[in-house]
Design a protein around this motif. Structure first.
Motif, PDB file in Angstrom:
ATOM      1  N   LEU A 233      56.957 143.345   3.398  1.00 29.65           N
ATOM      2  CA  LEU A 233      55.632 143.718   3.901  1.00 29.65           C
ATOM      3  C   LEU A 233      54.548 143.330   2.910  1.00 29.65           C
ATOM      4  CD1 LEU A 233      53.999 145.175   6.125  1.00 29.65           C
ATOM      5  CD2 LEU A 233      54.336 147.298   4.829  1.00 29.65           C
ATOM      6  N   TYR A 234      54.793 143.573   1.641  1.00 30.77           N
ATOM      7  CA  TYR A 234      53.813 143.248   0.598  1.00 30.77           C
ATOM      8  C   TYR A 234      53.588 141.737   0.521  1.00 30.77           C
ATOM      9  CZ  TYR A 234      51.634 143.363  -4.094  1.00 30.77           C
ATOM     10  OH  TYR A 234      50.784 143.231  -5.169  1.00 30.77           O
ATOM     11  N   LEU A 235      54.668 140.969   0.440  1.00 28.37           N
ATOM     12  CA  LEU A 235      54.521 139.520   0.367  1.00 28.37           C
ATOM     13  C   LEU A 235      53.840 138.960   1.610  1.00 28.37           C
ATOM     14  CD1 LEU A 235      57.706 137.852  -1.193  1.00 28.37           C
ATOM     15  CD2 LEU A 235      55.427 138.108  -2.174  1.00 28.37           C
ATOM     16  N   GLY A 236      54.315 139.391   2.766  1.00 29.32           N
ATOM     17  CA  GLY A 236      53.746 138.885   4.015  1.00 29.32           C
ATOM     18  C   GLY A 236      52.283 139.236   4.173  1.00 29.32           C
ATOM     19  N   SER A 237      51.917 140.443   3.763  1.00 28.81           N
ATOM     20  CA  SER A 237      50.525 140.875   3.860  1.00 28.81           C
ATOM     21  C   SER A 237      49.637 140.134   2.871  1.00 28.81           C
ATOM     22  CB  SER A 237      50.418 142.382   3.593  1.00 28.81           C
ATOM     23  OG  SER A 237      51.156 143.116   4.550  1.00 28.81           O
ATOM     24  N   PHE A 239      50.238 136.834   1.950  1.00 31.20           N
ATOM     25  CA  PHE A 239      50.125 135.447   2.395  1.00 31.20           C
ATOM     26  C   PHE A 239      49.412 135.316   3.741  1.00 31.20           C
ATOM     27  CE2 PHE A 239      53.395 134.848  -0.808  1.00 31.20           C
ATOM     28  CZ  PHE A 239      53.096 133.596  -1.318  1.00 31.20           C
ATOM     29  N   ALA A 240      49.520 136.334   4.596  1.00 34.94           N
ATOM     30  CA  ALA A 240      48.945 136.250   5.939  1.00 34.94           C
ATOM     31  C   ALA A 240      47.438 136.002   5.964  1.00 34.94           C
ATOM     32  CB  ALA A 240      49.284 137.520   6.728  1.00 34.94           C
ATOM     33  N   PRO A 241      46.644 136.607   5.042  1.00 30.25           N
ATOM     34  CA  PRO A 241      45.190 136.382   5.115  1.00 30.25           C
ATOM     35  C   PRO A 241      44.758 134.947   4.842  1.00 30.25           C
ATOM     36  CG  PRO A 241      45.697 138.320   3.781  1.00 30.25           C
ATOM     37  CD  PRO A 241      46.989 137.608   4.014  1.00 30.25           C
ATOM     38  N   GLY A 280      46.143 136.326  -6.997  1.00 31.89           N
ATOM     39  CA  GLY A 280      45.204 135.209  -7.015  1.00 31.89           C
ATOM     40  C   GLY A 280      45.137 134.440  -5.710  1.00 31.89           C
ATOM     41  N   LEU A 281      45.968 134.809  -4.749  1.00 33.92           N
ATOM     42  CA  LEU A 281      45.976 134.098  -3.470  1.00 33.92           C
ATOM     43  C   LEU A 281      44.721 134.368  -2.656  1.00 33.92           C
ATOM     44  CD1 LEU A 281      49.694 134.686  -2.430  1.00 33.92           C
ATOM     45  CD2 LEU A 281      48.703 132.645  -3.467  1.00 33.92           C
ATOM     46  N   ASN A 282      43.926 135.350  -3.079  1.00 31.88           N
ATOM     47  CA  ASN A 282      42.677 135.622  -2.379  1.00 31.88           C
ATOM     48  C   ASN A 282      41.656 134.509  -2.590  1.00 31.88           C
ATOM     49  OD1 ASN A 282      43.107 136.894  -4.982  1.00 31.88           O
ATOM     50  ND2 ASN A 282      41.001 137.615  -4.879  1.00 31.88           N
ATOM     51  N   TYR A 283      41.883 133.651  -3.603  1.00 31.24           N
ATOM     52  CA  TYR A 283      41.054 132.456  -3.798  1.00 31.24           C
ATOM     53  C   TYR A 283      41.785 131.257  -3.190  1.00 31.24           C
ATOM     54  CZ  TYR A 283      38.802 135.540  -7.165  1.00 31.24           C
ATOM     55  OH  TYR A 283      38.169 136.595  -7.761  1.00 31.24           O
ATOM     56  N   TRP A 325      43.031 140.251   7.990  1.00 26.40           N
ATOM     57  CA  TRP A 325      44.170 140.659   8.828  1.00 26.40           C
ATOM     58  C   TRP A 325      43.744 140.734  10.297  1.00 26.40           C
ATOM     59  CZ3 TRP A 325      45.457 145.228   5.083  1.00 26.40           C
ATOM     60  CH2 TRP A 325      46.236 144.745   4.024  1.00 26.40           C
ATOM     61  N   ALA A 326      42.575 141.301  10.539  1.00 27.75           N
ATOM     62  CA  ALA A 326      42.094 141.438  11.913  1.00 27.75           C
ATOM     63  C   ALA A 326      41.921 140.073  12.574  1.00 27.75           C
ATOM     64  CB  ALA A 326      40.776 142.209  11.938  1.00 27.75           C
TER      65      ALA A 326
END
Length: 345
Positions: A233-237, A239-241, A280-283, A325-326
């Protein structure tokens, strides 16, 4: 999204070269060994602490909390493996591979070589139908064409895939382990196949031995389920954004590298806490433009990239974590219910 919407390729390679000169001139491609030394030490120290707590606590149902803490640390190790796979930590491939094999195969139980191959194909063709492995994920459908081919229970799943997406992530950790084993046993082409196999065996043997020796059988089973569910769940959440709900390209969308990477990626706003939680994936935009850029430099690169995109009329998408996510779920819902048209993002 259609070719008309995105704009056809023109002679724009010099634009990326201009941006690269800006980024390189600011020193943002320079390695950050001290940062990674501190990061690795911190994660490993926390791993030792969780291990000590696990042993001292013994056969207790409170170990579900330990399982959750371990899942977070495993995800952080996976982020370090990700950075090594992009050669962000060291300049040489061998040194990065050592870190990647330890973080991936030995400590998280995920094949480093399999993941790097898959992830590199994603980077080369992000959100490109038929080319990006991240939008070829059974049982999900990311395009109307994929949804149209589903029958029976798969079609029923796709119809409700938005509601089932996060529950599905609970088994993502187990899927990654299974895919890693298949890659080593069935597929060829892994550069360090024997080493990867040995490290995976060590991980599995050590993990199962520790759990079943310290805990009762029912507690051990619950520990594994909780640990792997939260890990997935953590990894998927995380990478999903990055790309879900962003434009999906086809072969007809002949874009230059700069636009291909920016238009299919989404950044997530937040402070240092979000940076740490998402590795850092948020960048994502900056990361896709400069995959080998060390993680701590992405934050400093963002203003340069965002302004460059504004100056050249390139859409730069950034939102909050919940909104990302939305947006991803809205896309899955539209595809599942047939309310999106071919080419829509």
């Amino acid at each position: 999204m259609s070719n008309t919407d995105l704009g056809a390729r023109s002679d724009r390679g010099s634009e990326y070269a201009d941006l690269s000169r800006l980024v390189r001139g600011a020193g943002l491609l320079d390695r950050r060994p001290r940062y990674y030394a501190v990061r690795v030490t911190l994660v490993l120290a926390c791993l030792v602490v969780v291990g000590v707590v696990f042993v001292r606590l013994g056969p207790s149902w409170w170990q579900t909390a330990t399982a959750a803490a371990l899942a977070v640390l495993l995800a952080q190790l996976a982020f370090l493996g990700h950075d090594a796979g992009h050669r962000q930590i060291f300049r040489t491939r061998r040194a990065n591979d050592v870190v990647g094999l330890v973080c991936g195969n030995l400590l998280t139980g995920i094949s480093y070589g399999w993941w790097v191959d898959k992830h590199n194909r994603h980077h080369a063709h992000p959100n490109t139908e038929g080319r990006d492995p991240d939008i070829l994920v059974v049982p999900l459908s990311f395009t109307p064409g994929q949804a149209a081919t589903q029958r029976g229970l798969r079609a029923l799943f796709v119809r409700h895939q938005a509601a089932l997406f996060f529950p599905l992530l609970l088994v993502e950790g187990l899927h990654l382990h299974a895919a890693s084993v298949r890659a080593i046993v069935i597929r060829g082409g892994l550069r360090h196949r024997a080493t990867e196999a040995g490290l995976l065996v060590l991980h599995l043997a050590g993990y199962l031995a520790a759990v079943f020796v310290v805990l009762s059988v029912p507690q051990a089973i619950v520990f594994i389920l909780v640990n792997q569910a939260i890990f997935g769940l953590y990894l998927g959440s995380s990478f999903a954004p990055n790309h879900k709900g962003m434009p999906i390209l086809t072969e007809a969308d002949d874009l230059d590298y700069l636009r291909r990477q920016v238009l299919t990626s989404r950044n997530v706003r937040g402070g240092r806490l979000v940076d740490a939680l998402l590795g850092g994936l948020n960048y994502q935009i900056e990361h896709h433009l400069f995959p080998s850029m060390p993680r701590p430099n992405l934050r400093d690169a963002q203003p340069l990239v965002r302004q460059f995109c504004a100056d050249h009329g390139i859409a730069y998408h950034e939102t909050t974590l919940t909104q990302s996510w939305a947006q991803g779920l809205a896309h899955l819902r539209a595809v599942g219910t047939g309310s999106t048209r071919p080419g829509d993002g």
